[in-house]
Scaffold this motif. Structure first.
Motif, PDB file in Angstrom:
ATOM      1  N   GLN A 133      -4.694  -5.022  -1.613  1.00 38.78           N
ATOM      2  CA  GLN A 133      -3.802  -3.862  -0.661  1.00 38.78           C
ATOM      3  C   GLN A 133      -3.697  -2.770  -1.565  1.00 38.78           C
ATOM      4  O   GLN A 133      -3.088  -2.391  -2.508  1.00 38.78           O
ATOM      5  N   ILE A 134      -4.433  -1.467  -0.953  1.00 37.47           N
ATOM      6  CA  ILE A 134      -4.139  -0.203  -1.650  1.00 37.47           C
ATOM      7  C   ILE A 134      -3.221   0.525  -0.587  1.00 37.47           C
ATOM      8  O   ILE A 134      -3.621   0.688   0.434  1.00 37.47           O
ATOM      9  N   ILE A 135      -2.123   1.056  -1.460  1.00 40.50           N
ATOM     10  CA  ILE A 135      -1.198   1.757  -0.356  1.00 40.50           C
ATOM     11  C   ILE A 135      -1.494   3.266  -0.396  1.00 40.50           C
ATOM     12  O   ILE A 135      -1.535   3.993  -1.422  1.00 40.50           O
ATOM     13  N   TYR A 136      -1.682   3.611   0.882  1.00 37.03           N
ATOM     14  CA  TYR A 136      -2.069   5.142   0.964  1.00 37.03           C
ATOM     15  C   TYR A 136      -1.011   5.885   1.962  1.00 37.03           C
ATOM     16  O   TYR A 136      -1.143   6.973   1.905  1.00 37.03           O
ATOM     17  N   GLY A 137       0.002   4.967   2.513  1.00 35.30           N
ATOM     18  CA  GLY A 137       0.983   5.646   3.167  1.00 35.30           C
ATOM     19  C   GLY A 137       0.396   5.969   4.719  1.00 35.30           C
ATOM     20  O   GLY A 137      -0.598   5.213   4.962  1.00 35.30           O
ATOM     21  N   PRO A 138       1.169   6.815   5.383  1.00 34.15           N
ATOM     22  CA  PRO A 138       0.796   6.971   6.921  1.00 34.15           C
ATOM     23  C   PRO A 138      -0.816   7.341   6.993  1.00 34.15           C
ATOM     24  O   PRO A 138      -1.250   7.177   8.127  1.00 34.15           O
ATOM     25  N   LYS A 139      -1.297   8.034   6.110  1.00 31.46           N
ATOM     26  CA  LYS A 139      -2.782   8.521   6.434  1.00 31.46           C
ATOM     27  C   LYS A 139      -3.834   7.233   6.295  1.00 31.46           C
ATOM     28  O   LYS A 139      -4.919   7.470   6.392  1.00 31.46           O
ATOM     29  N   VAL A 140      -3.342   6.011   5.947  1.00 31.95           N
ATOM     30  CA  VAL A 140      -4.211   4.901   5.820  1.00 31.95           C
ATOM     31  C   VAL A 140      -5.067   4.506   7.048  1.00 31.95           C
ATOM     32  O   VAL A 140      -6.099   4.241   6.960  1.00 31.95           O
ATOM     33  N   THR A 141      -4.526   4.912   8.358  1.00 28.65           N
ATOM     34  CA  THR A 141      -5.178   4.590   9.525  1.00 28.65           C
ATOM     35  C   THR A 141      -6.398   5.414   9.562  1.00 28.65           C
ATOM     36  O   THR A 141      -7.590   4.776   9.902  1.00 28.65           O
ATOM     37  N   ASN A 142      -6.407   6.688   9.172  1.00 22.55           N
ATOM     38  CA  ASN A 142      -7.517   7.359   9.360  1.00 22.55           C
ATOM     39  C   ASN A 142      -8.539   7.195   8.295  1.00 22.55           C
ATOM     40  O   ASN A 142     -10.027   6.804   8.404  1.00 22.55           O
ATOM     41  N   ILE A 143      -8.158   6.413   6.926  1.00 24.40           N
ATOM     42  CA  ILE A 143      -9.127   6.127   6.206  1.00 24.40           C
ATOM     43  C   ILE A 143      -9.594   5.143   6.432  1.00 24.40           C
ATOM     44  O   ILE A 143     -10.909   4.668   6.128  1.00 24.40           O
TER      45      ILE A 143
END
Length: 535
Positions: A514-524
Motif C-alpha cells: 500500500q503506497i499512500i499518495y493522498g487524493p491524487k492516487v486515483t489519477n496515478i
C-alpha cells in the motif's frame, strides 16, 4: 501459516478499498443536501424559481441516500473484480435485483406481501406474538421497486462479492463458436439467474437470524455509550496502517449498527444517513451528536498541528527552515481536507509505540469528549464545513473552542517529550531526514513519451514495483495505491518510495503493498492501469 495470514489480510484490504468506491457519490449527497436544504427550507420563498431549483437538488441527494444498495453493489463488484470491471458492475446490479426478486417471491409463497405485512395478519396467520410480529414487519422494505428483506448495504455487499468471485473465476471462459457470443464476461451475466436463485433462497432463510444478530450488536453499541465510542475511535486509528478501518466505519455509517432515528416521520438508519436526513429537515434543531466523526476535529485541527510543531522545535536548527516546507503542507491537508496519512505515517515510522500507545488512545478520547460535550456539527475538516455556515442554528460546538487548543497542547507536549526522550528520527533530526513528501519530482511525459532521460511518473512507479511482469494486480482506495506483486525482492525499498516517488507513506504485507499518495492516487492508479492495459 504466515503466508495464508497475509493473503487473508490482503483480501480484507482489497475489500476495504472496494467499499470506498461508492463514497464519492455519498460525498456528493452530503454536500448537495447541506447546501440545498437551507436554501429551500429557510432562505428562498416557497414556490419561487430558486426554491424549485434548490428542491431539485435536495431530491437528487435523497435519491442517492434512498438507493445505497445500488451504489455499494457497483462499488464492491467493480473493486473486487480483477478483469472486465464494467461487465462485473452490470452483473452486480443484475444479481442484486435478482436476489431481491427471489426473496420477494419466496415470501409471497408463504403469504407475505406488501399488502399482508402487518401485525394483525402475522398474529392470525403465522401464529406470532405481537412483539415478534412488530419486529418481523421491520425486516421488509422496497429495494429498487422490489418488496423484499431490508438487507441494507449487506445484500449489496454479498451480491457484489459473489459476482466478483464469478468474474475472477470464469470471466475468460471460452465457448464453442456457435455460442461464442456468450463467452467471456457475458457468460457471467448468463450465470447470474442460476446463482441468484441459490443465493436468494439461502438469504431468505438465513437473514432473519443474521438480522437478529445485527439488532443485538446494535443494541450493545447503543447501550455501551461513551465506552463504545472510545472503542470505535481507537479501533478506527489502530486499523488505519493496515487499510482496514473502513470495515468498521461503513456499517456504522450506513446501517442500523450506527443507530436509528425518526426524522420527519421517516425512520433512518446509520449515522451518515441520519446526519443527511437532519441536514435536509426543516424541523431539526441540531445535527447528529453521536456521529463518530466530530472527534476527528480535535485531532485534525488541534492534535496533528501540535505534533507537527513539536517535530519542528525538536529538529536541528539548520533544518528548521526546510522543515516548514514539509510541515505546512502536512498540517494543511490534515486540517483543510482531513487527509492525515502524511503525518500519521511519519509518526508510525518514527515510533510505532508513539502511534499506538499515545495517538490511538487519544483519538478514542477525542471522540468521547466531542460526544460528551454534545458537539453537533458537520464535517471533520474545514472543506466540509460549508453546511454549518448555511444552517448555524443546527450547530452546537462551543466546546471545540477549548477542546481543540487542549489537544494542540497535549500532542505538542507528549510528542516533544517522546522525540527528545527516545531520540526519535522525525523530520529534521537525522542525517537522512524522515519526510512527509518527496524531494525529487518526476515529470509526467505521458503525452510525448519519455525523452532526454525523463521518465513518466507512472512508468517510474511500475519500475519500482519490479516492472510490469512483476505486477499481479493494481487497485486503489481514496488515498492508497494497492499493488500485489509476484516477487517482493525486486520491489524498491521504502526510502525510494518516500524520497523519489512522492509517496506520503508505505505499508508492506508480504507480496501486498500500500503506497499512500493522498487524493491524487486515483489519477496515478488510472495511469498505471492504462500503461499495463488493465481495464
Amino acid at each position: 501459516m504466515n503466508k495464508g495470514k497475509l493473503n487473508i489480510q490482503a483480501k480484507f484490504q482489497q475489500f476495504a478499498g472496494a467499499m470506498m468506491i461508492p463514497i464519492i457519490v455519498l460525498v456528493v449527497c452530503g454536500l448537495t443536501m447541506g447546501i440545498a436544504s437551507p436554501l429551500a427550507n429557510f432562505i428562498f420563498t416557497k414556490g419561487t424559481v430558486l426554491w424549485k431549483v434548490a428542491r431539485l437538488f435536495m431530491k437528487i441527494a435523497s435519491l442517492i441516500i434512498r438507493n445505497l444498495s445500488l451504489w455499494f453493489v457497483i462499488g464492491v463488484t467493480f473493486g473486487l473484480s480483477k478483469k472486465n470491471k464494467g461487465y462485473a458492475a452490470l452483473a452486480g446490479i443484475f444479481m442484486l435485483m435478482s436476489v431481491n426478486t427471489v426473496i420477494s417471491n419466496l415470501a409471497s409463497f408463504d403469504g407475505i406481501t406488501q399488502a399482508t405485512l402487518n401485525v394483525e395478519w402475522l398474529m392470525e396467520n403465522m401464529a406470532m406474538s405481537a412483539d415478534k410480529a412488530i419486529v418481523y414487519t421491520k425486516m421488509y422494505t422496497n429495494v429498487l421497486g422490489i418488496f423484499t428483506y431490508d438487507l441494507s448495504i449487506f445484500g449489496a455487499i454479498i451480491s457484489g462479492i459473489v459476482v466478483a468471485w464469478m468474474m475472477n473465476k470464469w470471466g475468460d471462459t471460452k465457448l464453442p463458436n456457435a455460442l461464442a457470443f456468450f463467452a467471456g464476461p457475458k457468460f457471467i451475466i448468463m450465470l447470474v439467474p442460476v446463482f441468484a436463485v441459490g443465493l436468494g433462497f439461502v438469504l431468505y432463510h438465513v437473514w432473519p437470524v443474521i438480522s437478529a444478530g445485527i439488532q443485538t450488536l446494535a443494541i450493545f453499541i447503543g447501550n455501551a455509550g461513551l465506552f463504545g465510542t472510545f472503542v470505535y475511535g481507537c479501533v478506527d486509528r489502530a486499523l488505519l496502517p493496515f487499510g482496514m478501518h473502513h470495515l468498521v466505519t461503513m456499517p456504522l455509517r450506513y446501517t442500523e449498527l450506527g443507530g436509528t432515528m425518526l426524522v420527519d416521520g421517516v425512520m433512518v438508519s446509520g449515522t451518515k444517513n441520519i446526519e443527511i436526513a437532519l441536514t435536509g429537515s426543516p424541523t431539526a434543531t441540531h445535527y447528529l451528536i453521536r456521529n463518530f466523526t466530530s472527534g476527528r476535529l480535535l485531532i485534525n485541527l488541534g492534535g496533528w498541528p501540535g505534533a507537527a510543531f513539536a517535530m519542528y522545535v525538536t529538529a536541528k536548527k539548520e533544518n528548521r527552515k526546510k522543515m516548514l516546507a514539509l510541515i505546512i503542507p502536512a498540517v494543511f491537508t490534515a486540517t483543510f481536507v482531513g487527509v492525515t496519512e502524511p503525518i500519521e505515517f511519519t509518526t508510525l515510522f518514527a515510533s510505532p509505540l508513539l502511534y499506538y500507545l499515545v495517538h490511538v488512545p487519544l483519538s478514542g478520547l477525542a471522540f468521547v469528549l466531542a460526544e460528551a460535550t454534545k458537539v453537533s456539527i458537520q464535517g471533520f475538516a474545514v472543506i466540509f464545513m460549508l453546511p454549518n455556515i448555511l444552517q448555524p442554528a443546527k450547530v452546537q460546538a462551543l466546546s471545540l473552542l477549548y477542546l481543540v487548543p487542549i489537544y494542540f497542547a497535549l500532542y505538542f507536549i507528549v510528542f516533544r517529550w517522546a522525540i527528545l526522550k527516545f531520540n526519535l528520527k522525525t523530520p529534521g533530526r537525522g542525517d537522512s531526514d524522515v519526510k512527509f513528501v518527496t524531494k525529487k519530482e518526476y515529470r509526467n511525459s505521458r503525452e510525448n513519451g519519455p525523452k532526454d532521460g525523463i521518465v513518466a511518473f507512472h512508468d517510474a512507479v511500475i519500475e519500482a514495483f519490479g516492472g510490469r511482469n512483476n505486477i499481479v494486480s493494481v487497485e486503489n482506495c481514496a488515498t492508497r495505491l494497492r499493488v500485489t506483486v509476484k516477487d517482493d525482492a525486486v520491489v524498491a525499498e521504502q526510502n525510494a518510495w518516500l524520497d523519489d516517488l512522492e509517496a506520503l507513506g508505505y505499508v508492506k504485507n508480504g507480496l501486498n503493498y500500500q503506497i499512500i499518495y493522498g487524493p491524487k492516487v486515483t489519477n496515478i492508479s488510472a495511469d498505471i492501469k492504462e500503461a499495463l492495459d488493465i481495464n
